[in-house]
Design a protein around this motif. Sequence first.
Motif, mmCIF file in Angstrom:
data_model
loop_
_atom_site.group_PDB
_atom_site.id
_atom_site.type_symbol
_atom_site.label_atom_id
_atom_site.label_comp_id
_atom_site.label_asym_id
_atom_site.label_seq_id
_atom_site.Cartn_x
_atom_site.Cartn_y
_atom_site.Cartn_z
ATOM 1 N N LEU A 156 0.845 -1.184 0.000
ATOM 2 C CA LEU A 156 0.000 0.000 0.000
ATOM 3 C C LEU A 156 0.886 1.241 0.000
ATOM 4 O O LEU A 156 1.842 1.325 0.771
ATOM 5 N N SER A 157 0.564 2.195 -0.860
ATOM 6 C CA SER A 157 1.359 3.413 -0.938
ATOM 7 C C SER A 157 0.473 4.585 -1.316
ATOM 8 O O SER A 157 -0.555 4.419 -1.974
ATOM 9 N N GLN A 158 0.879 5.781 -0.904
ATOM 10 C CA GLN A 158 0.097 6.971 -1.227
ATOM 11 C C GLN A 158 0.307 7.435 -2.665
ATOM 12 O O GLN A 158 -0.502 8.168 -3.206
ATOM 13 N N GLY A 159 1.419 7.024 -3.269
ATOM 14 C CA GLY A 159 1.697 7.425 -4.638
ATOM 15 C C GLY A 159 2.217 6.265 -5.452
ATOM 16 O O GLY A 159 2.304 5.131 -4.965
ATOM 17 N N ILE A 160 2.574 6.535 -6.709
ATOM 18 C CA ILE A 160 3.023 5.462 -7.592
ATOM 19 C C ILE A 160 4.502 5.544 -7.936
ATOM 20 O O ILE A 160 5.096 4.558 -8.349
ATOM 21 N N ASP A 161 5.122 6.712 -7.746
ATOM 22 C CA ASP A 161 6.541 6.833 -8.064
ATOM 23 C C ASP A 161 7.385 5.878 -7.228
ATOM 24 O O ASP A 161 8.421 5.389 -7.673
ATOM 25 N N GLU A 162 6.931 5.631 -6.002
ATOM 26 C CA GLU A 162 7.680 4.765 -5.103
ATOM 27 C C GLU A 162 7.799 3.341 -5.639
ATOM 28 O O GLU A 162 8.736 2.610 -5.310
ATOM 29 N N PHE A 163 6.858 2.930 -6.471
ATOM 30 C CA PHE A 163 6.882 1.578 -7.015
ATOM 31 C C PHE A 163 7.861 1.451 -8.186
ATOM 32 O O PHE A 163 8.270 0.346 -8.523
ATOM 33 N N ASN A 164 8.215 2.564 -8.788
ATOM 34 C CA ASN A 164 9.049 2.531 -9.996
ATOM 35 C C ASN A 164 10.421 3.116 -9.711
ATOM 36 O O ASN A 164 10.743 4.221 -10.118
ATOM 37 N N GLN A 165 11.219 2.359 -8.948
ATOM 38 C CA GLN A 165 12.562 2.808 -8.618
ATOM 39 C C GLN A 165 13.504 2.585 -9.802
ATOM 40 O O GLN A 165 13.265 1.725 -10.653
ATOM 41 N N LYS A 166 14.585 3.334 -9.834
ATOM 42 C CA LYS A 166 15.519 3.273 -10.957
ATOM 43 C C LYS A 166 16.106 1.878 -11.136
ATOM 44 O O LYS A 166 16.244 1.383 -12.252
ATOM 45 N N ASN A 167 16.447 1.224 -10.011
ATOM 46 C CA ASN A 167 17.102 -0.084 -10.109
ATOM 47 C C ASN A 167 16.138 -1.249 -9.982
ATOM 48 O O ASN A 167 16.530 -2.397 -10.171
ATOM 49 N N PHE A 168 14.876 -0.974 -9.651
ATOM 50 C CA PHE A 168 13.924 -2.069 -9.550
ATOM 51 C C PHE A 168 12.504 -1.527 -9.609
ATOM 52 O O PHE A 168 12.152 -0.599 -8.877
ATOM 53 N N ASP A 169 11.705 -2.098 -10.478
ATOM 54 C CA ASP A 169 10.316 -1.675 -10.640
ATOM 55 C C ASP A 169 9.426 -2.645 -9.871
ATOM 56 O O ASP A 169 9.126 -3.735 -10.330
ATOM 57 N N PHE A 170 9.028 -2.227 -8.665
ATOM 58 C CA PHE A 170 8.228 -3.108 -7.816
ATOM 59 C C PHE A 170 6.911 -3.504 -8.474
ATOM 60 O O PHE A 170 6.446 -4.628 -8.340
ATOM 61 N N SER A 171 6.295 -2.557 -9.179
ATOM 62 C CA SER A 171 4.955 -2.815 -9.711
ATOM 63 C C SER A 171 4.946 -3.924 -10.754
ATOM 64 O O SER A 171 3.943 -4.626 -10.906
ATOM 65 N N THR A 172 6.065 -4.125 -11.484
ATOM 66 C CA THR A 172 6.088 -5.202 -12.473
ATOM 67 C C THR A 172 6.080 -6.568 -11.816
ATOM 68 O O THR A 172 5.760 -7.560 -12.466
ATOM 69 N N ASN A 173 6.441 -6.627 -10.535
ATOM 70 C CA ASN A 173 6.423 -7.888 -9.812
ATOM 71 C C ASN A 173 5.164 -8.066 -8.976
ATOM 72 O O ASN A 173 5.025 -9.060 -8.265
ATOM 73 N N CYS A 174 4.287 -7.074 -9.019
ATOM 74 C CA CYS A 174 2.954 -7.206 -8.434
ATOM 75 C C CYS A 174 1.998 -7.377 -9.610
ATOM 76 O O CYS A 174 1.708 -6.408 -10.331
ATOM 77 N N GLU A 175 1.526 -8.573 -9.826
ATOM 78 C CA GLU A 175 0.734 -8.893 -11.008
ATOM 79 C C GLU A 175 -0.492 -8.010 -11.138
ATOM 80 O O GLU A 175 -0.872 -7.586 -12.228
ATOM 81 N N THR A 176 -1.132 -7.711 -10.015
ATOM 82 C CA THR A 176 -2.380 -6.948 -10.036
ATOM 83 C C THR A 176 -2.192 -5.627 -9.316
ATOM 84 O O THR A 176 -1.652 -5.586 -8.205
ATOM 85 N N ALA A 177 -2.627 -4.541 -9.941
ATOM 86 C CA ALA A 177 -2.488 -3.211 -9.352
ATOM 87 C C ALA A 177 -3.825 -2.486 -9.366
ATOM 88 O O ALA A 177 -4.577 -2.560 -10.335
ATOM 89 N N PHE A 178 -4.091 -1.802 -8.266
ATOM 90 C CA PHE A 178 -5.300 -0.979 -8.145
ATOM 91 C C PHE A 178 -4.856 0.454 -7.903
ATOM 92 O O PHE A 178 -4.093 0.732 -6.975
ATOM 93 N N LEU A 179 -5.345 1.361 -8.730
ATOM 94 C CA LEU A 179 -4.975 2.770 -8.604
ATOM 95 C C LEU A 179 -6.203 3.593 -8.235
ATOM 96 O O LEU A 179 -7.119 3.763 -9.038
ATOM 97 N N LEU A 180 -6.213 4.085 -6.998
ATOM 98 C CA LEU A 180 -7.256 4.982 -6.547
ATOM 99 C C LEU A 180 -6.799 6.413 -6.847
ATOM 100 O O LEU A 180 -5.816 6.611 -7.554
ATOM 101 N N ASN A 181 -7.488 7.375 -6.303
ATOM 102 C CA ASN A 181 -7.133 8.768 -6.602
ATOM 103 C C ASN A 181 -5.749 9.103 -6.044
ATOM 104 O O ASN A 181 -5.424 8.743 -4.908
#
Length: 527
Positions: free
Chosen positions: A445-470
């Motif tokens: 759980l995170s307040q934003g999405i930049d945190e998931f897309n780090q330069k050396n590792f993209d966390f979101s690509t390893n989370c198969e399912t993503a839900f984006l609220l406001n």
Amino acid sequence: MQINIKTSAANKEVIRQLTAKLPSGTSENVIARIALGFSLLRGRKFQTWEFNTYDSQGKEYKDHILFPAEYREFYIALICQYYGIYKTDENIPKYVKLHIEDGLEQMGNMFKDNNNYTFIDFLVDNLEKGIANLNDLETEFSAAKNFNQNITKTLFEDSIKISVGKSFSGEDIVFNFNDTQKHNNSHIAVAGASGTGKTQFALYLLKEIVEKTNHQVNFIYLDFKGIKDDDVEKMQPFFQRTKTRFVDPMKSPFPVNPISFIDSINTNNRTAGIDKLTDIIAKYNGSIGTKQKGRLREAVTEAFKDKKTGEYPSFEEINEKLQDIYLEYGFDQDSLTEIIAALCRYNVFKEEKNSKNFLNENLYFSLSGDLSDDLRFTSLFLIITYIYNVFMNMENAPVNDGIQAMRYVLLIDEAHVVFKQKKYHDILEKILREIRSKGVSVILLSQGIDEFNQKNFDFSTNCETAFLLNINDKSNTKSISKFLGLSDTEVKKACRSLETIDKGQAISNLKEFTKCDLFEVKQYWKD
């Protein structure tokens, strides 16, 4: 020096299976070289006593077959740089074999039971980081072997279907949580600004998983920011319905000795486990240096010597040994003694005798803001390390007819705070990639999405399912695209949906619903 090796019998079949995923006509030596590079990239470092870990009854590779002449010195240089040895060292062939075996094992596990995972996925996820990253590796994070683990965990082997929301036309949106034919893994990323319904959606997911599995799948909710007494009272209906124990280290200890992931019987495993424990404590306290880590390692080792076979020292006992070392050599008290003393002073951990392991119950761990950041980070990562090591020493959860058996859910709230620094990334990367085969789902759980897309590792690509609220930055199309895995056309649609998004609504990459269409997400308080 010739490097002629034979892989293990078990990995001979892995080589055949992985080669079949490459373009037709590709030689099997290609997989061996990829495996070698992947193992080095993972940060695995072998000790000399591990040289005989694998048999030599499998695929044979002669030196000139294994390494093309024009690149041979490059591969040898990688090993030399990695282990700090010279190019004539007699152990180089043994290290090469170990890393090929390790890489084959890990790659085999990644593809096993994941029908949708292609070799292109693997290359995109891993090889683009490059061998250059080896220079940046600070600490190897991998599971410590424990041949004497006595922890059992309930297993749910049926399909878990969760209604996650409703479309604006009233259609029920059902998420096939553990269906490997639809999803490569059961990891979930949820992003949403404060007040958007993110937490209530997460509580709903946990409630559904617990109830639909008849409490056989358990969870831990790691809340890094902590919750106030008034909010604890409001959470009581959730705690009672899901049979969740609330733990606040300011009031009660966490019910485990995190040191107990170490094999206390096998000498080599114990030594490796102690190294990993000291690495964790040092890594997540930036002011602890190499010399201090050595003192901590000595203190832990001495504390183990005083215990009977199968027993583990407490942090209080480790603290006593550490103080003896500092007193004997006249060292001044420092950041190391402070963090160990704080773990004791606040009585953060205390194993409950004659009770079931906490992995077989539901826990909400609230890390109060009244604690120092060093103590909160250390406590959090000691728990995560314990969970990772315990599950990695279990058998893989079976997959029958495409349904992945499930054991546990690890939910990390405030992920943007917990993993904002690069030094925290490797532990999450390891968990996301490796623990799914054990039937464990990670929810971030995170307040934003930049945190998931780090330069050396993209966390979101390893989370198969993503839900984006406001979210606050709805114009960041690049991050939105990465977070949901969207094409250029789809990201435009996502941005249009976000223009009108309201509280309790989301868009998703859920395979069971139309990408980027707004829908009402489930909220626990409404259930």
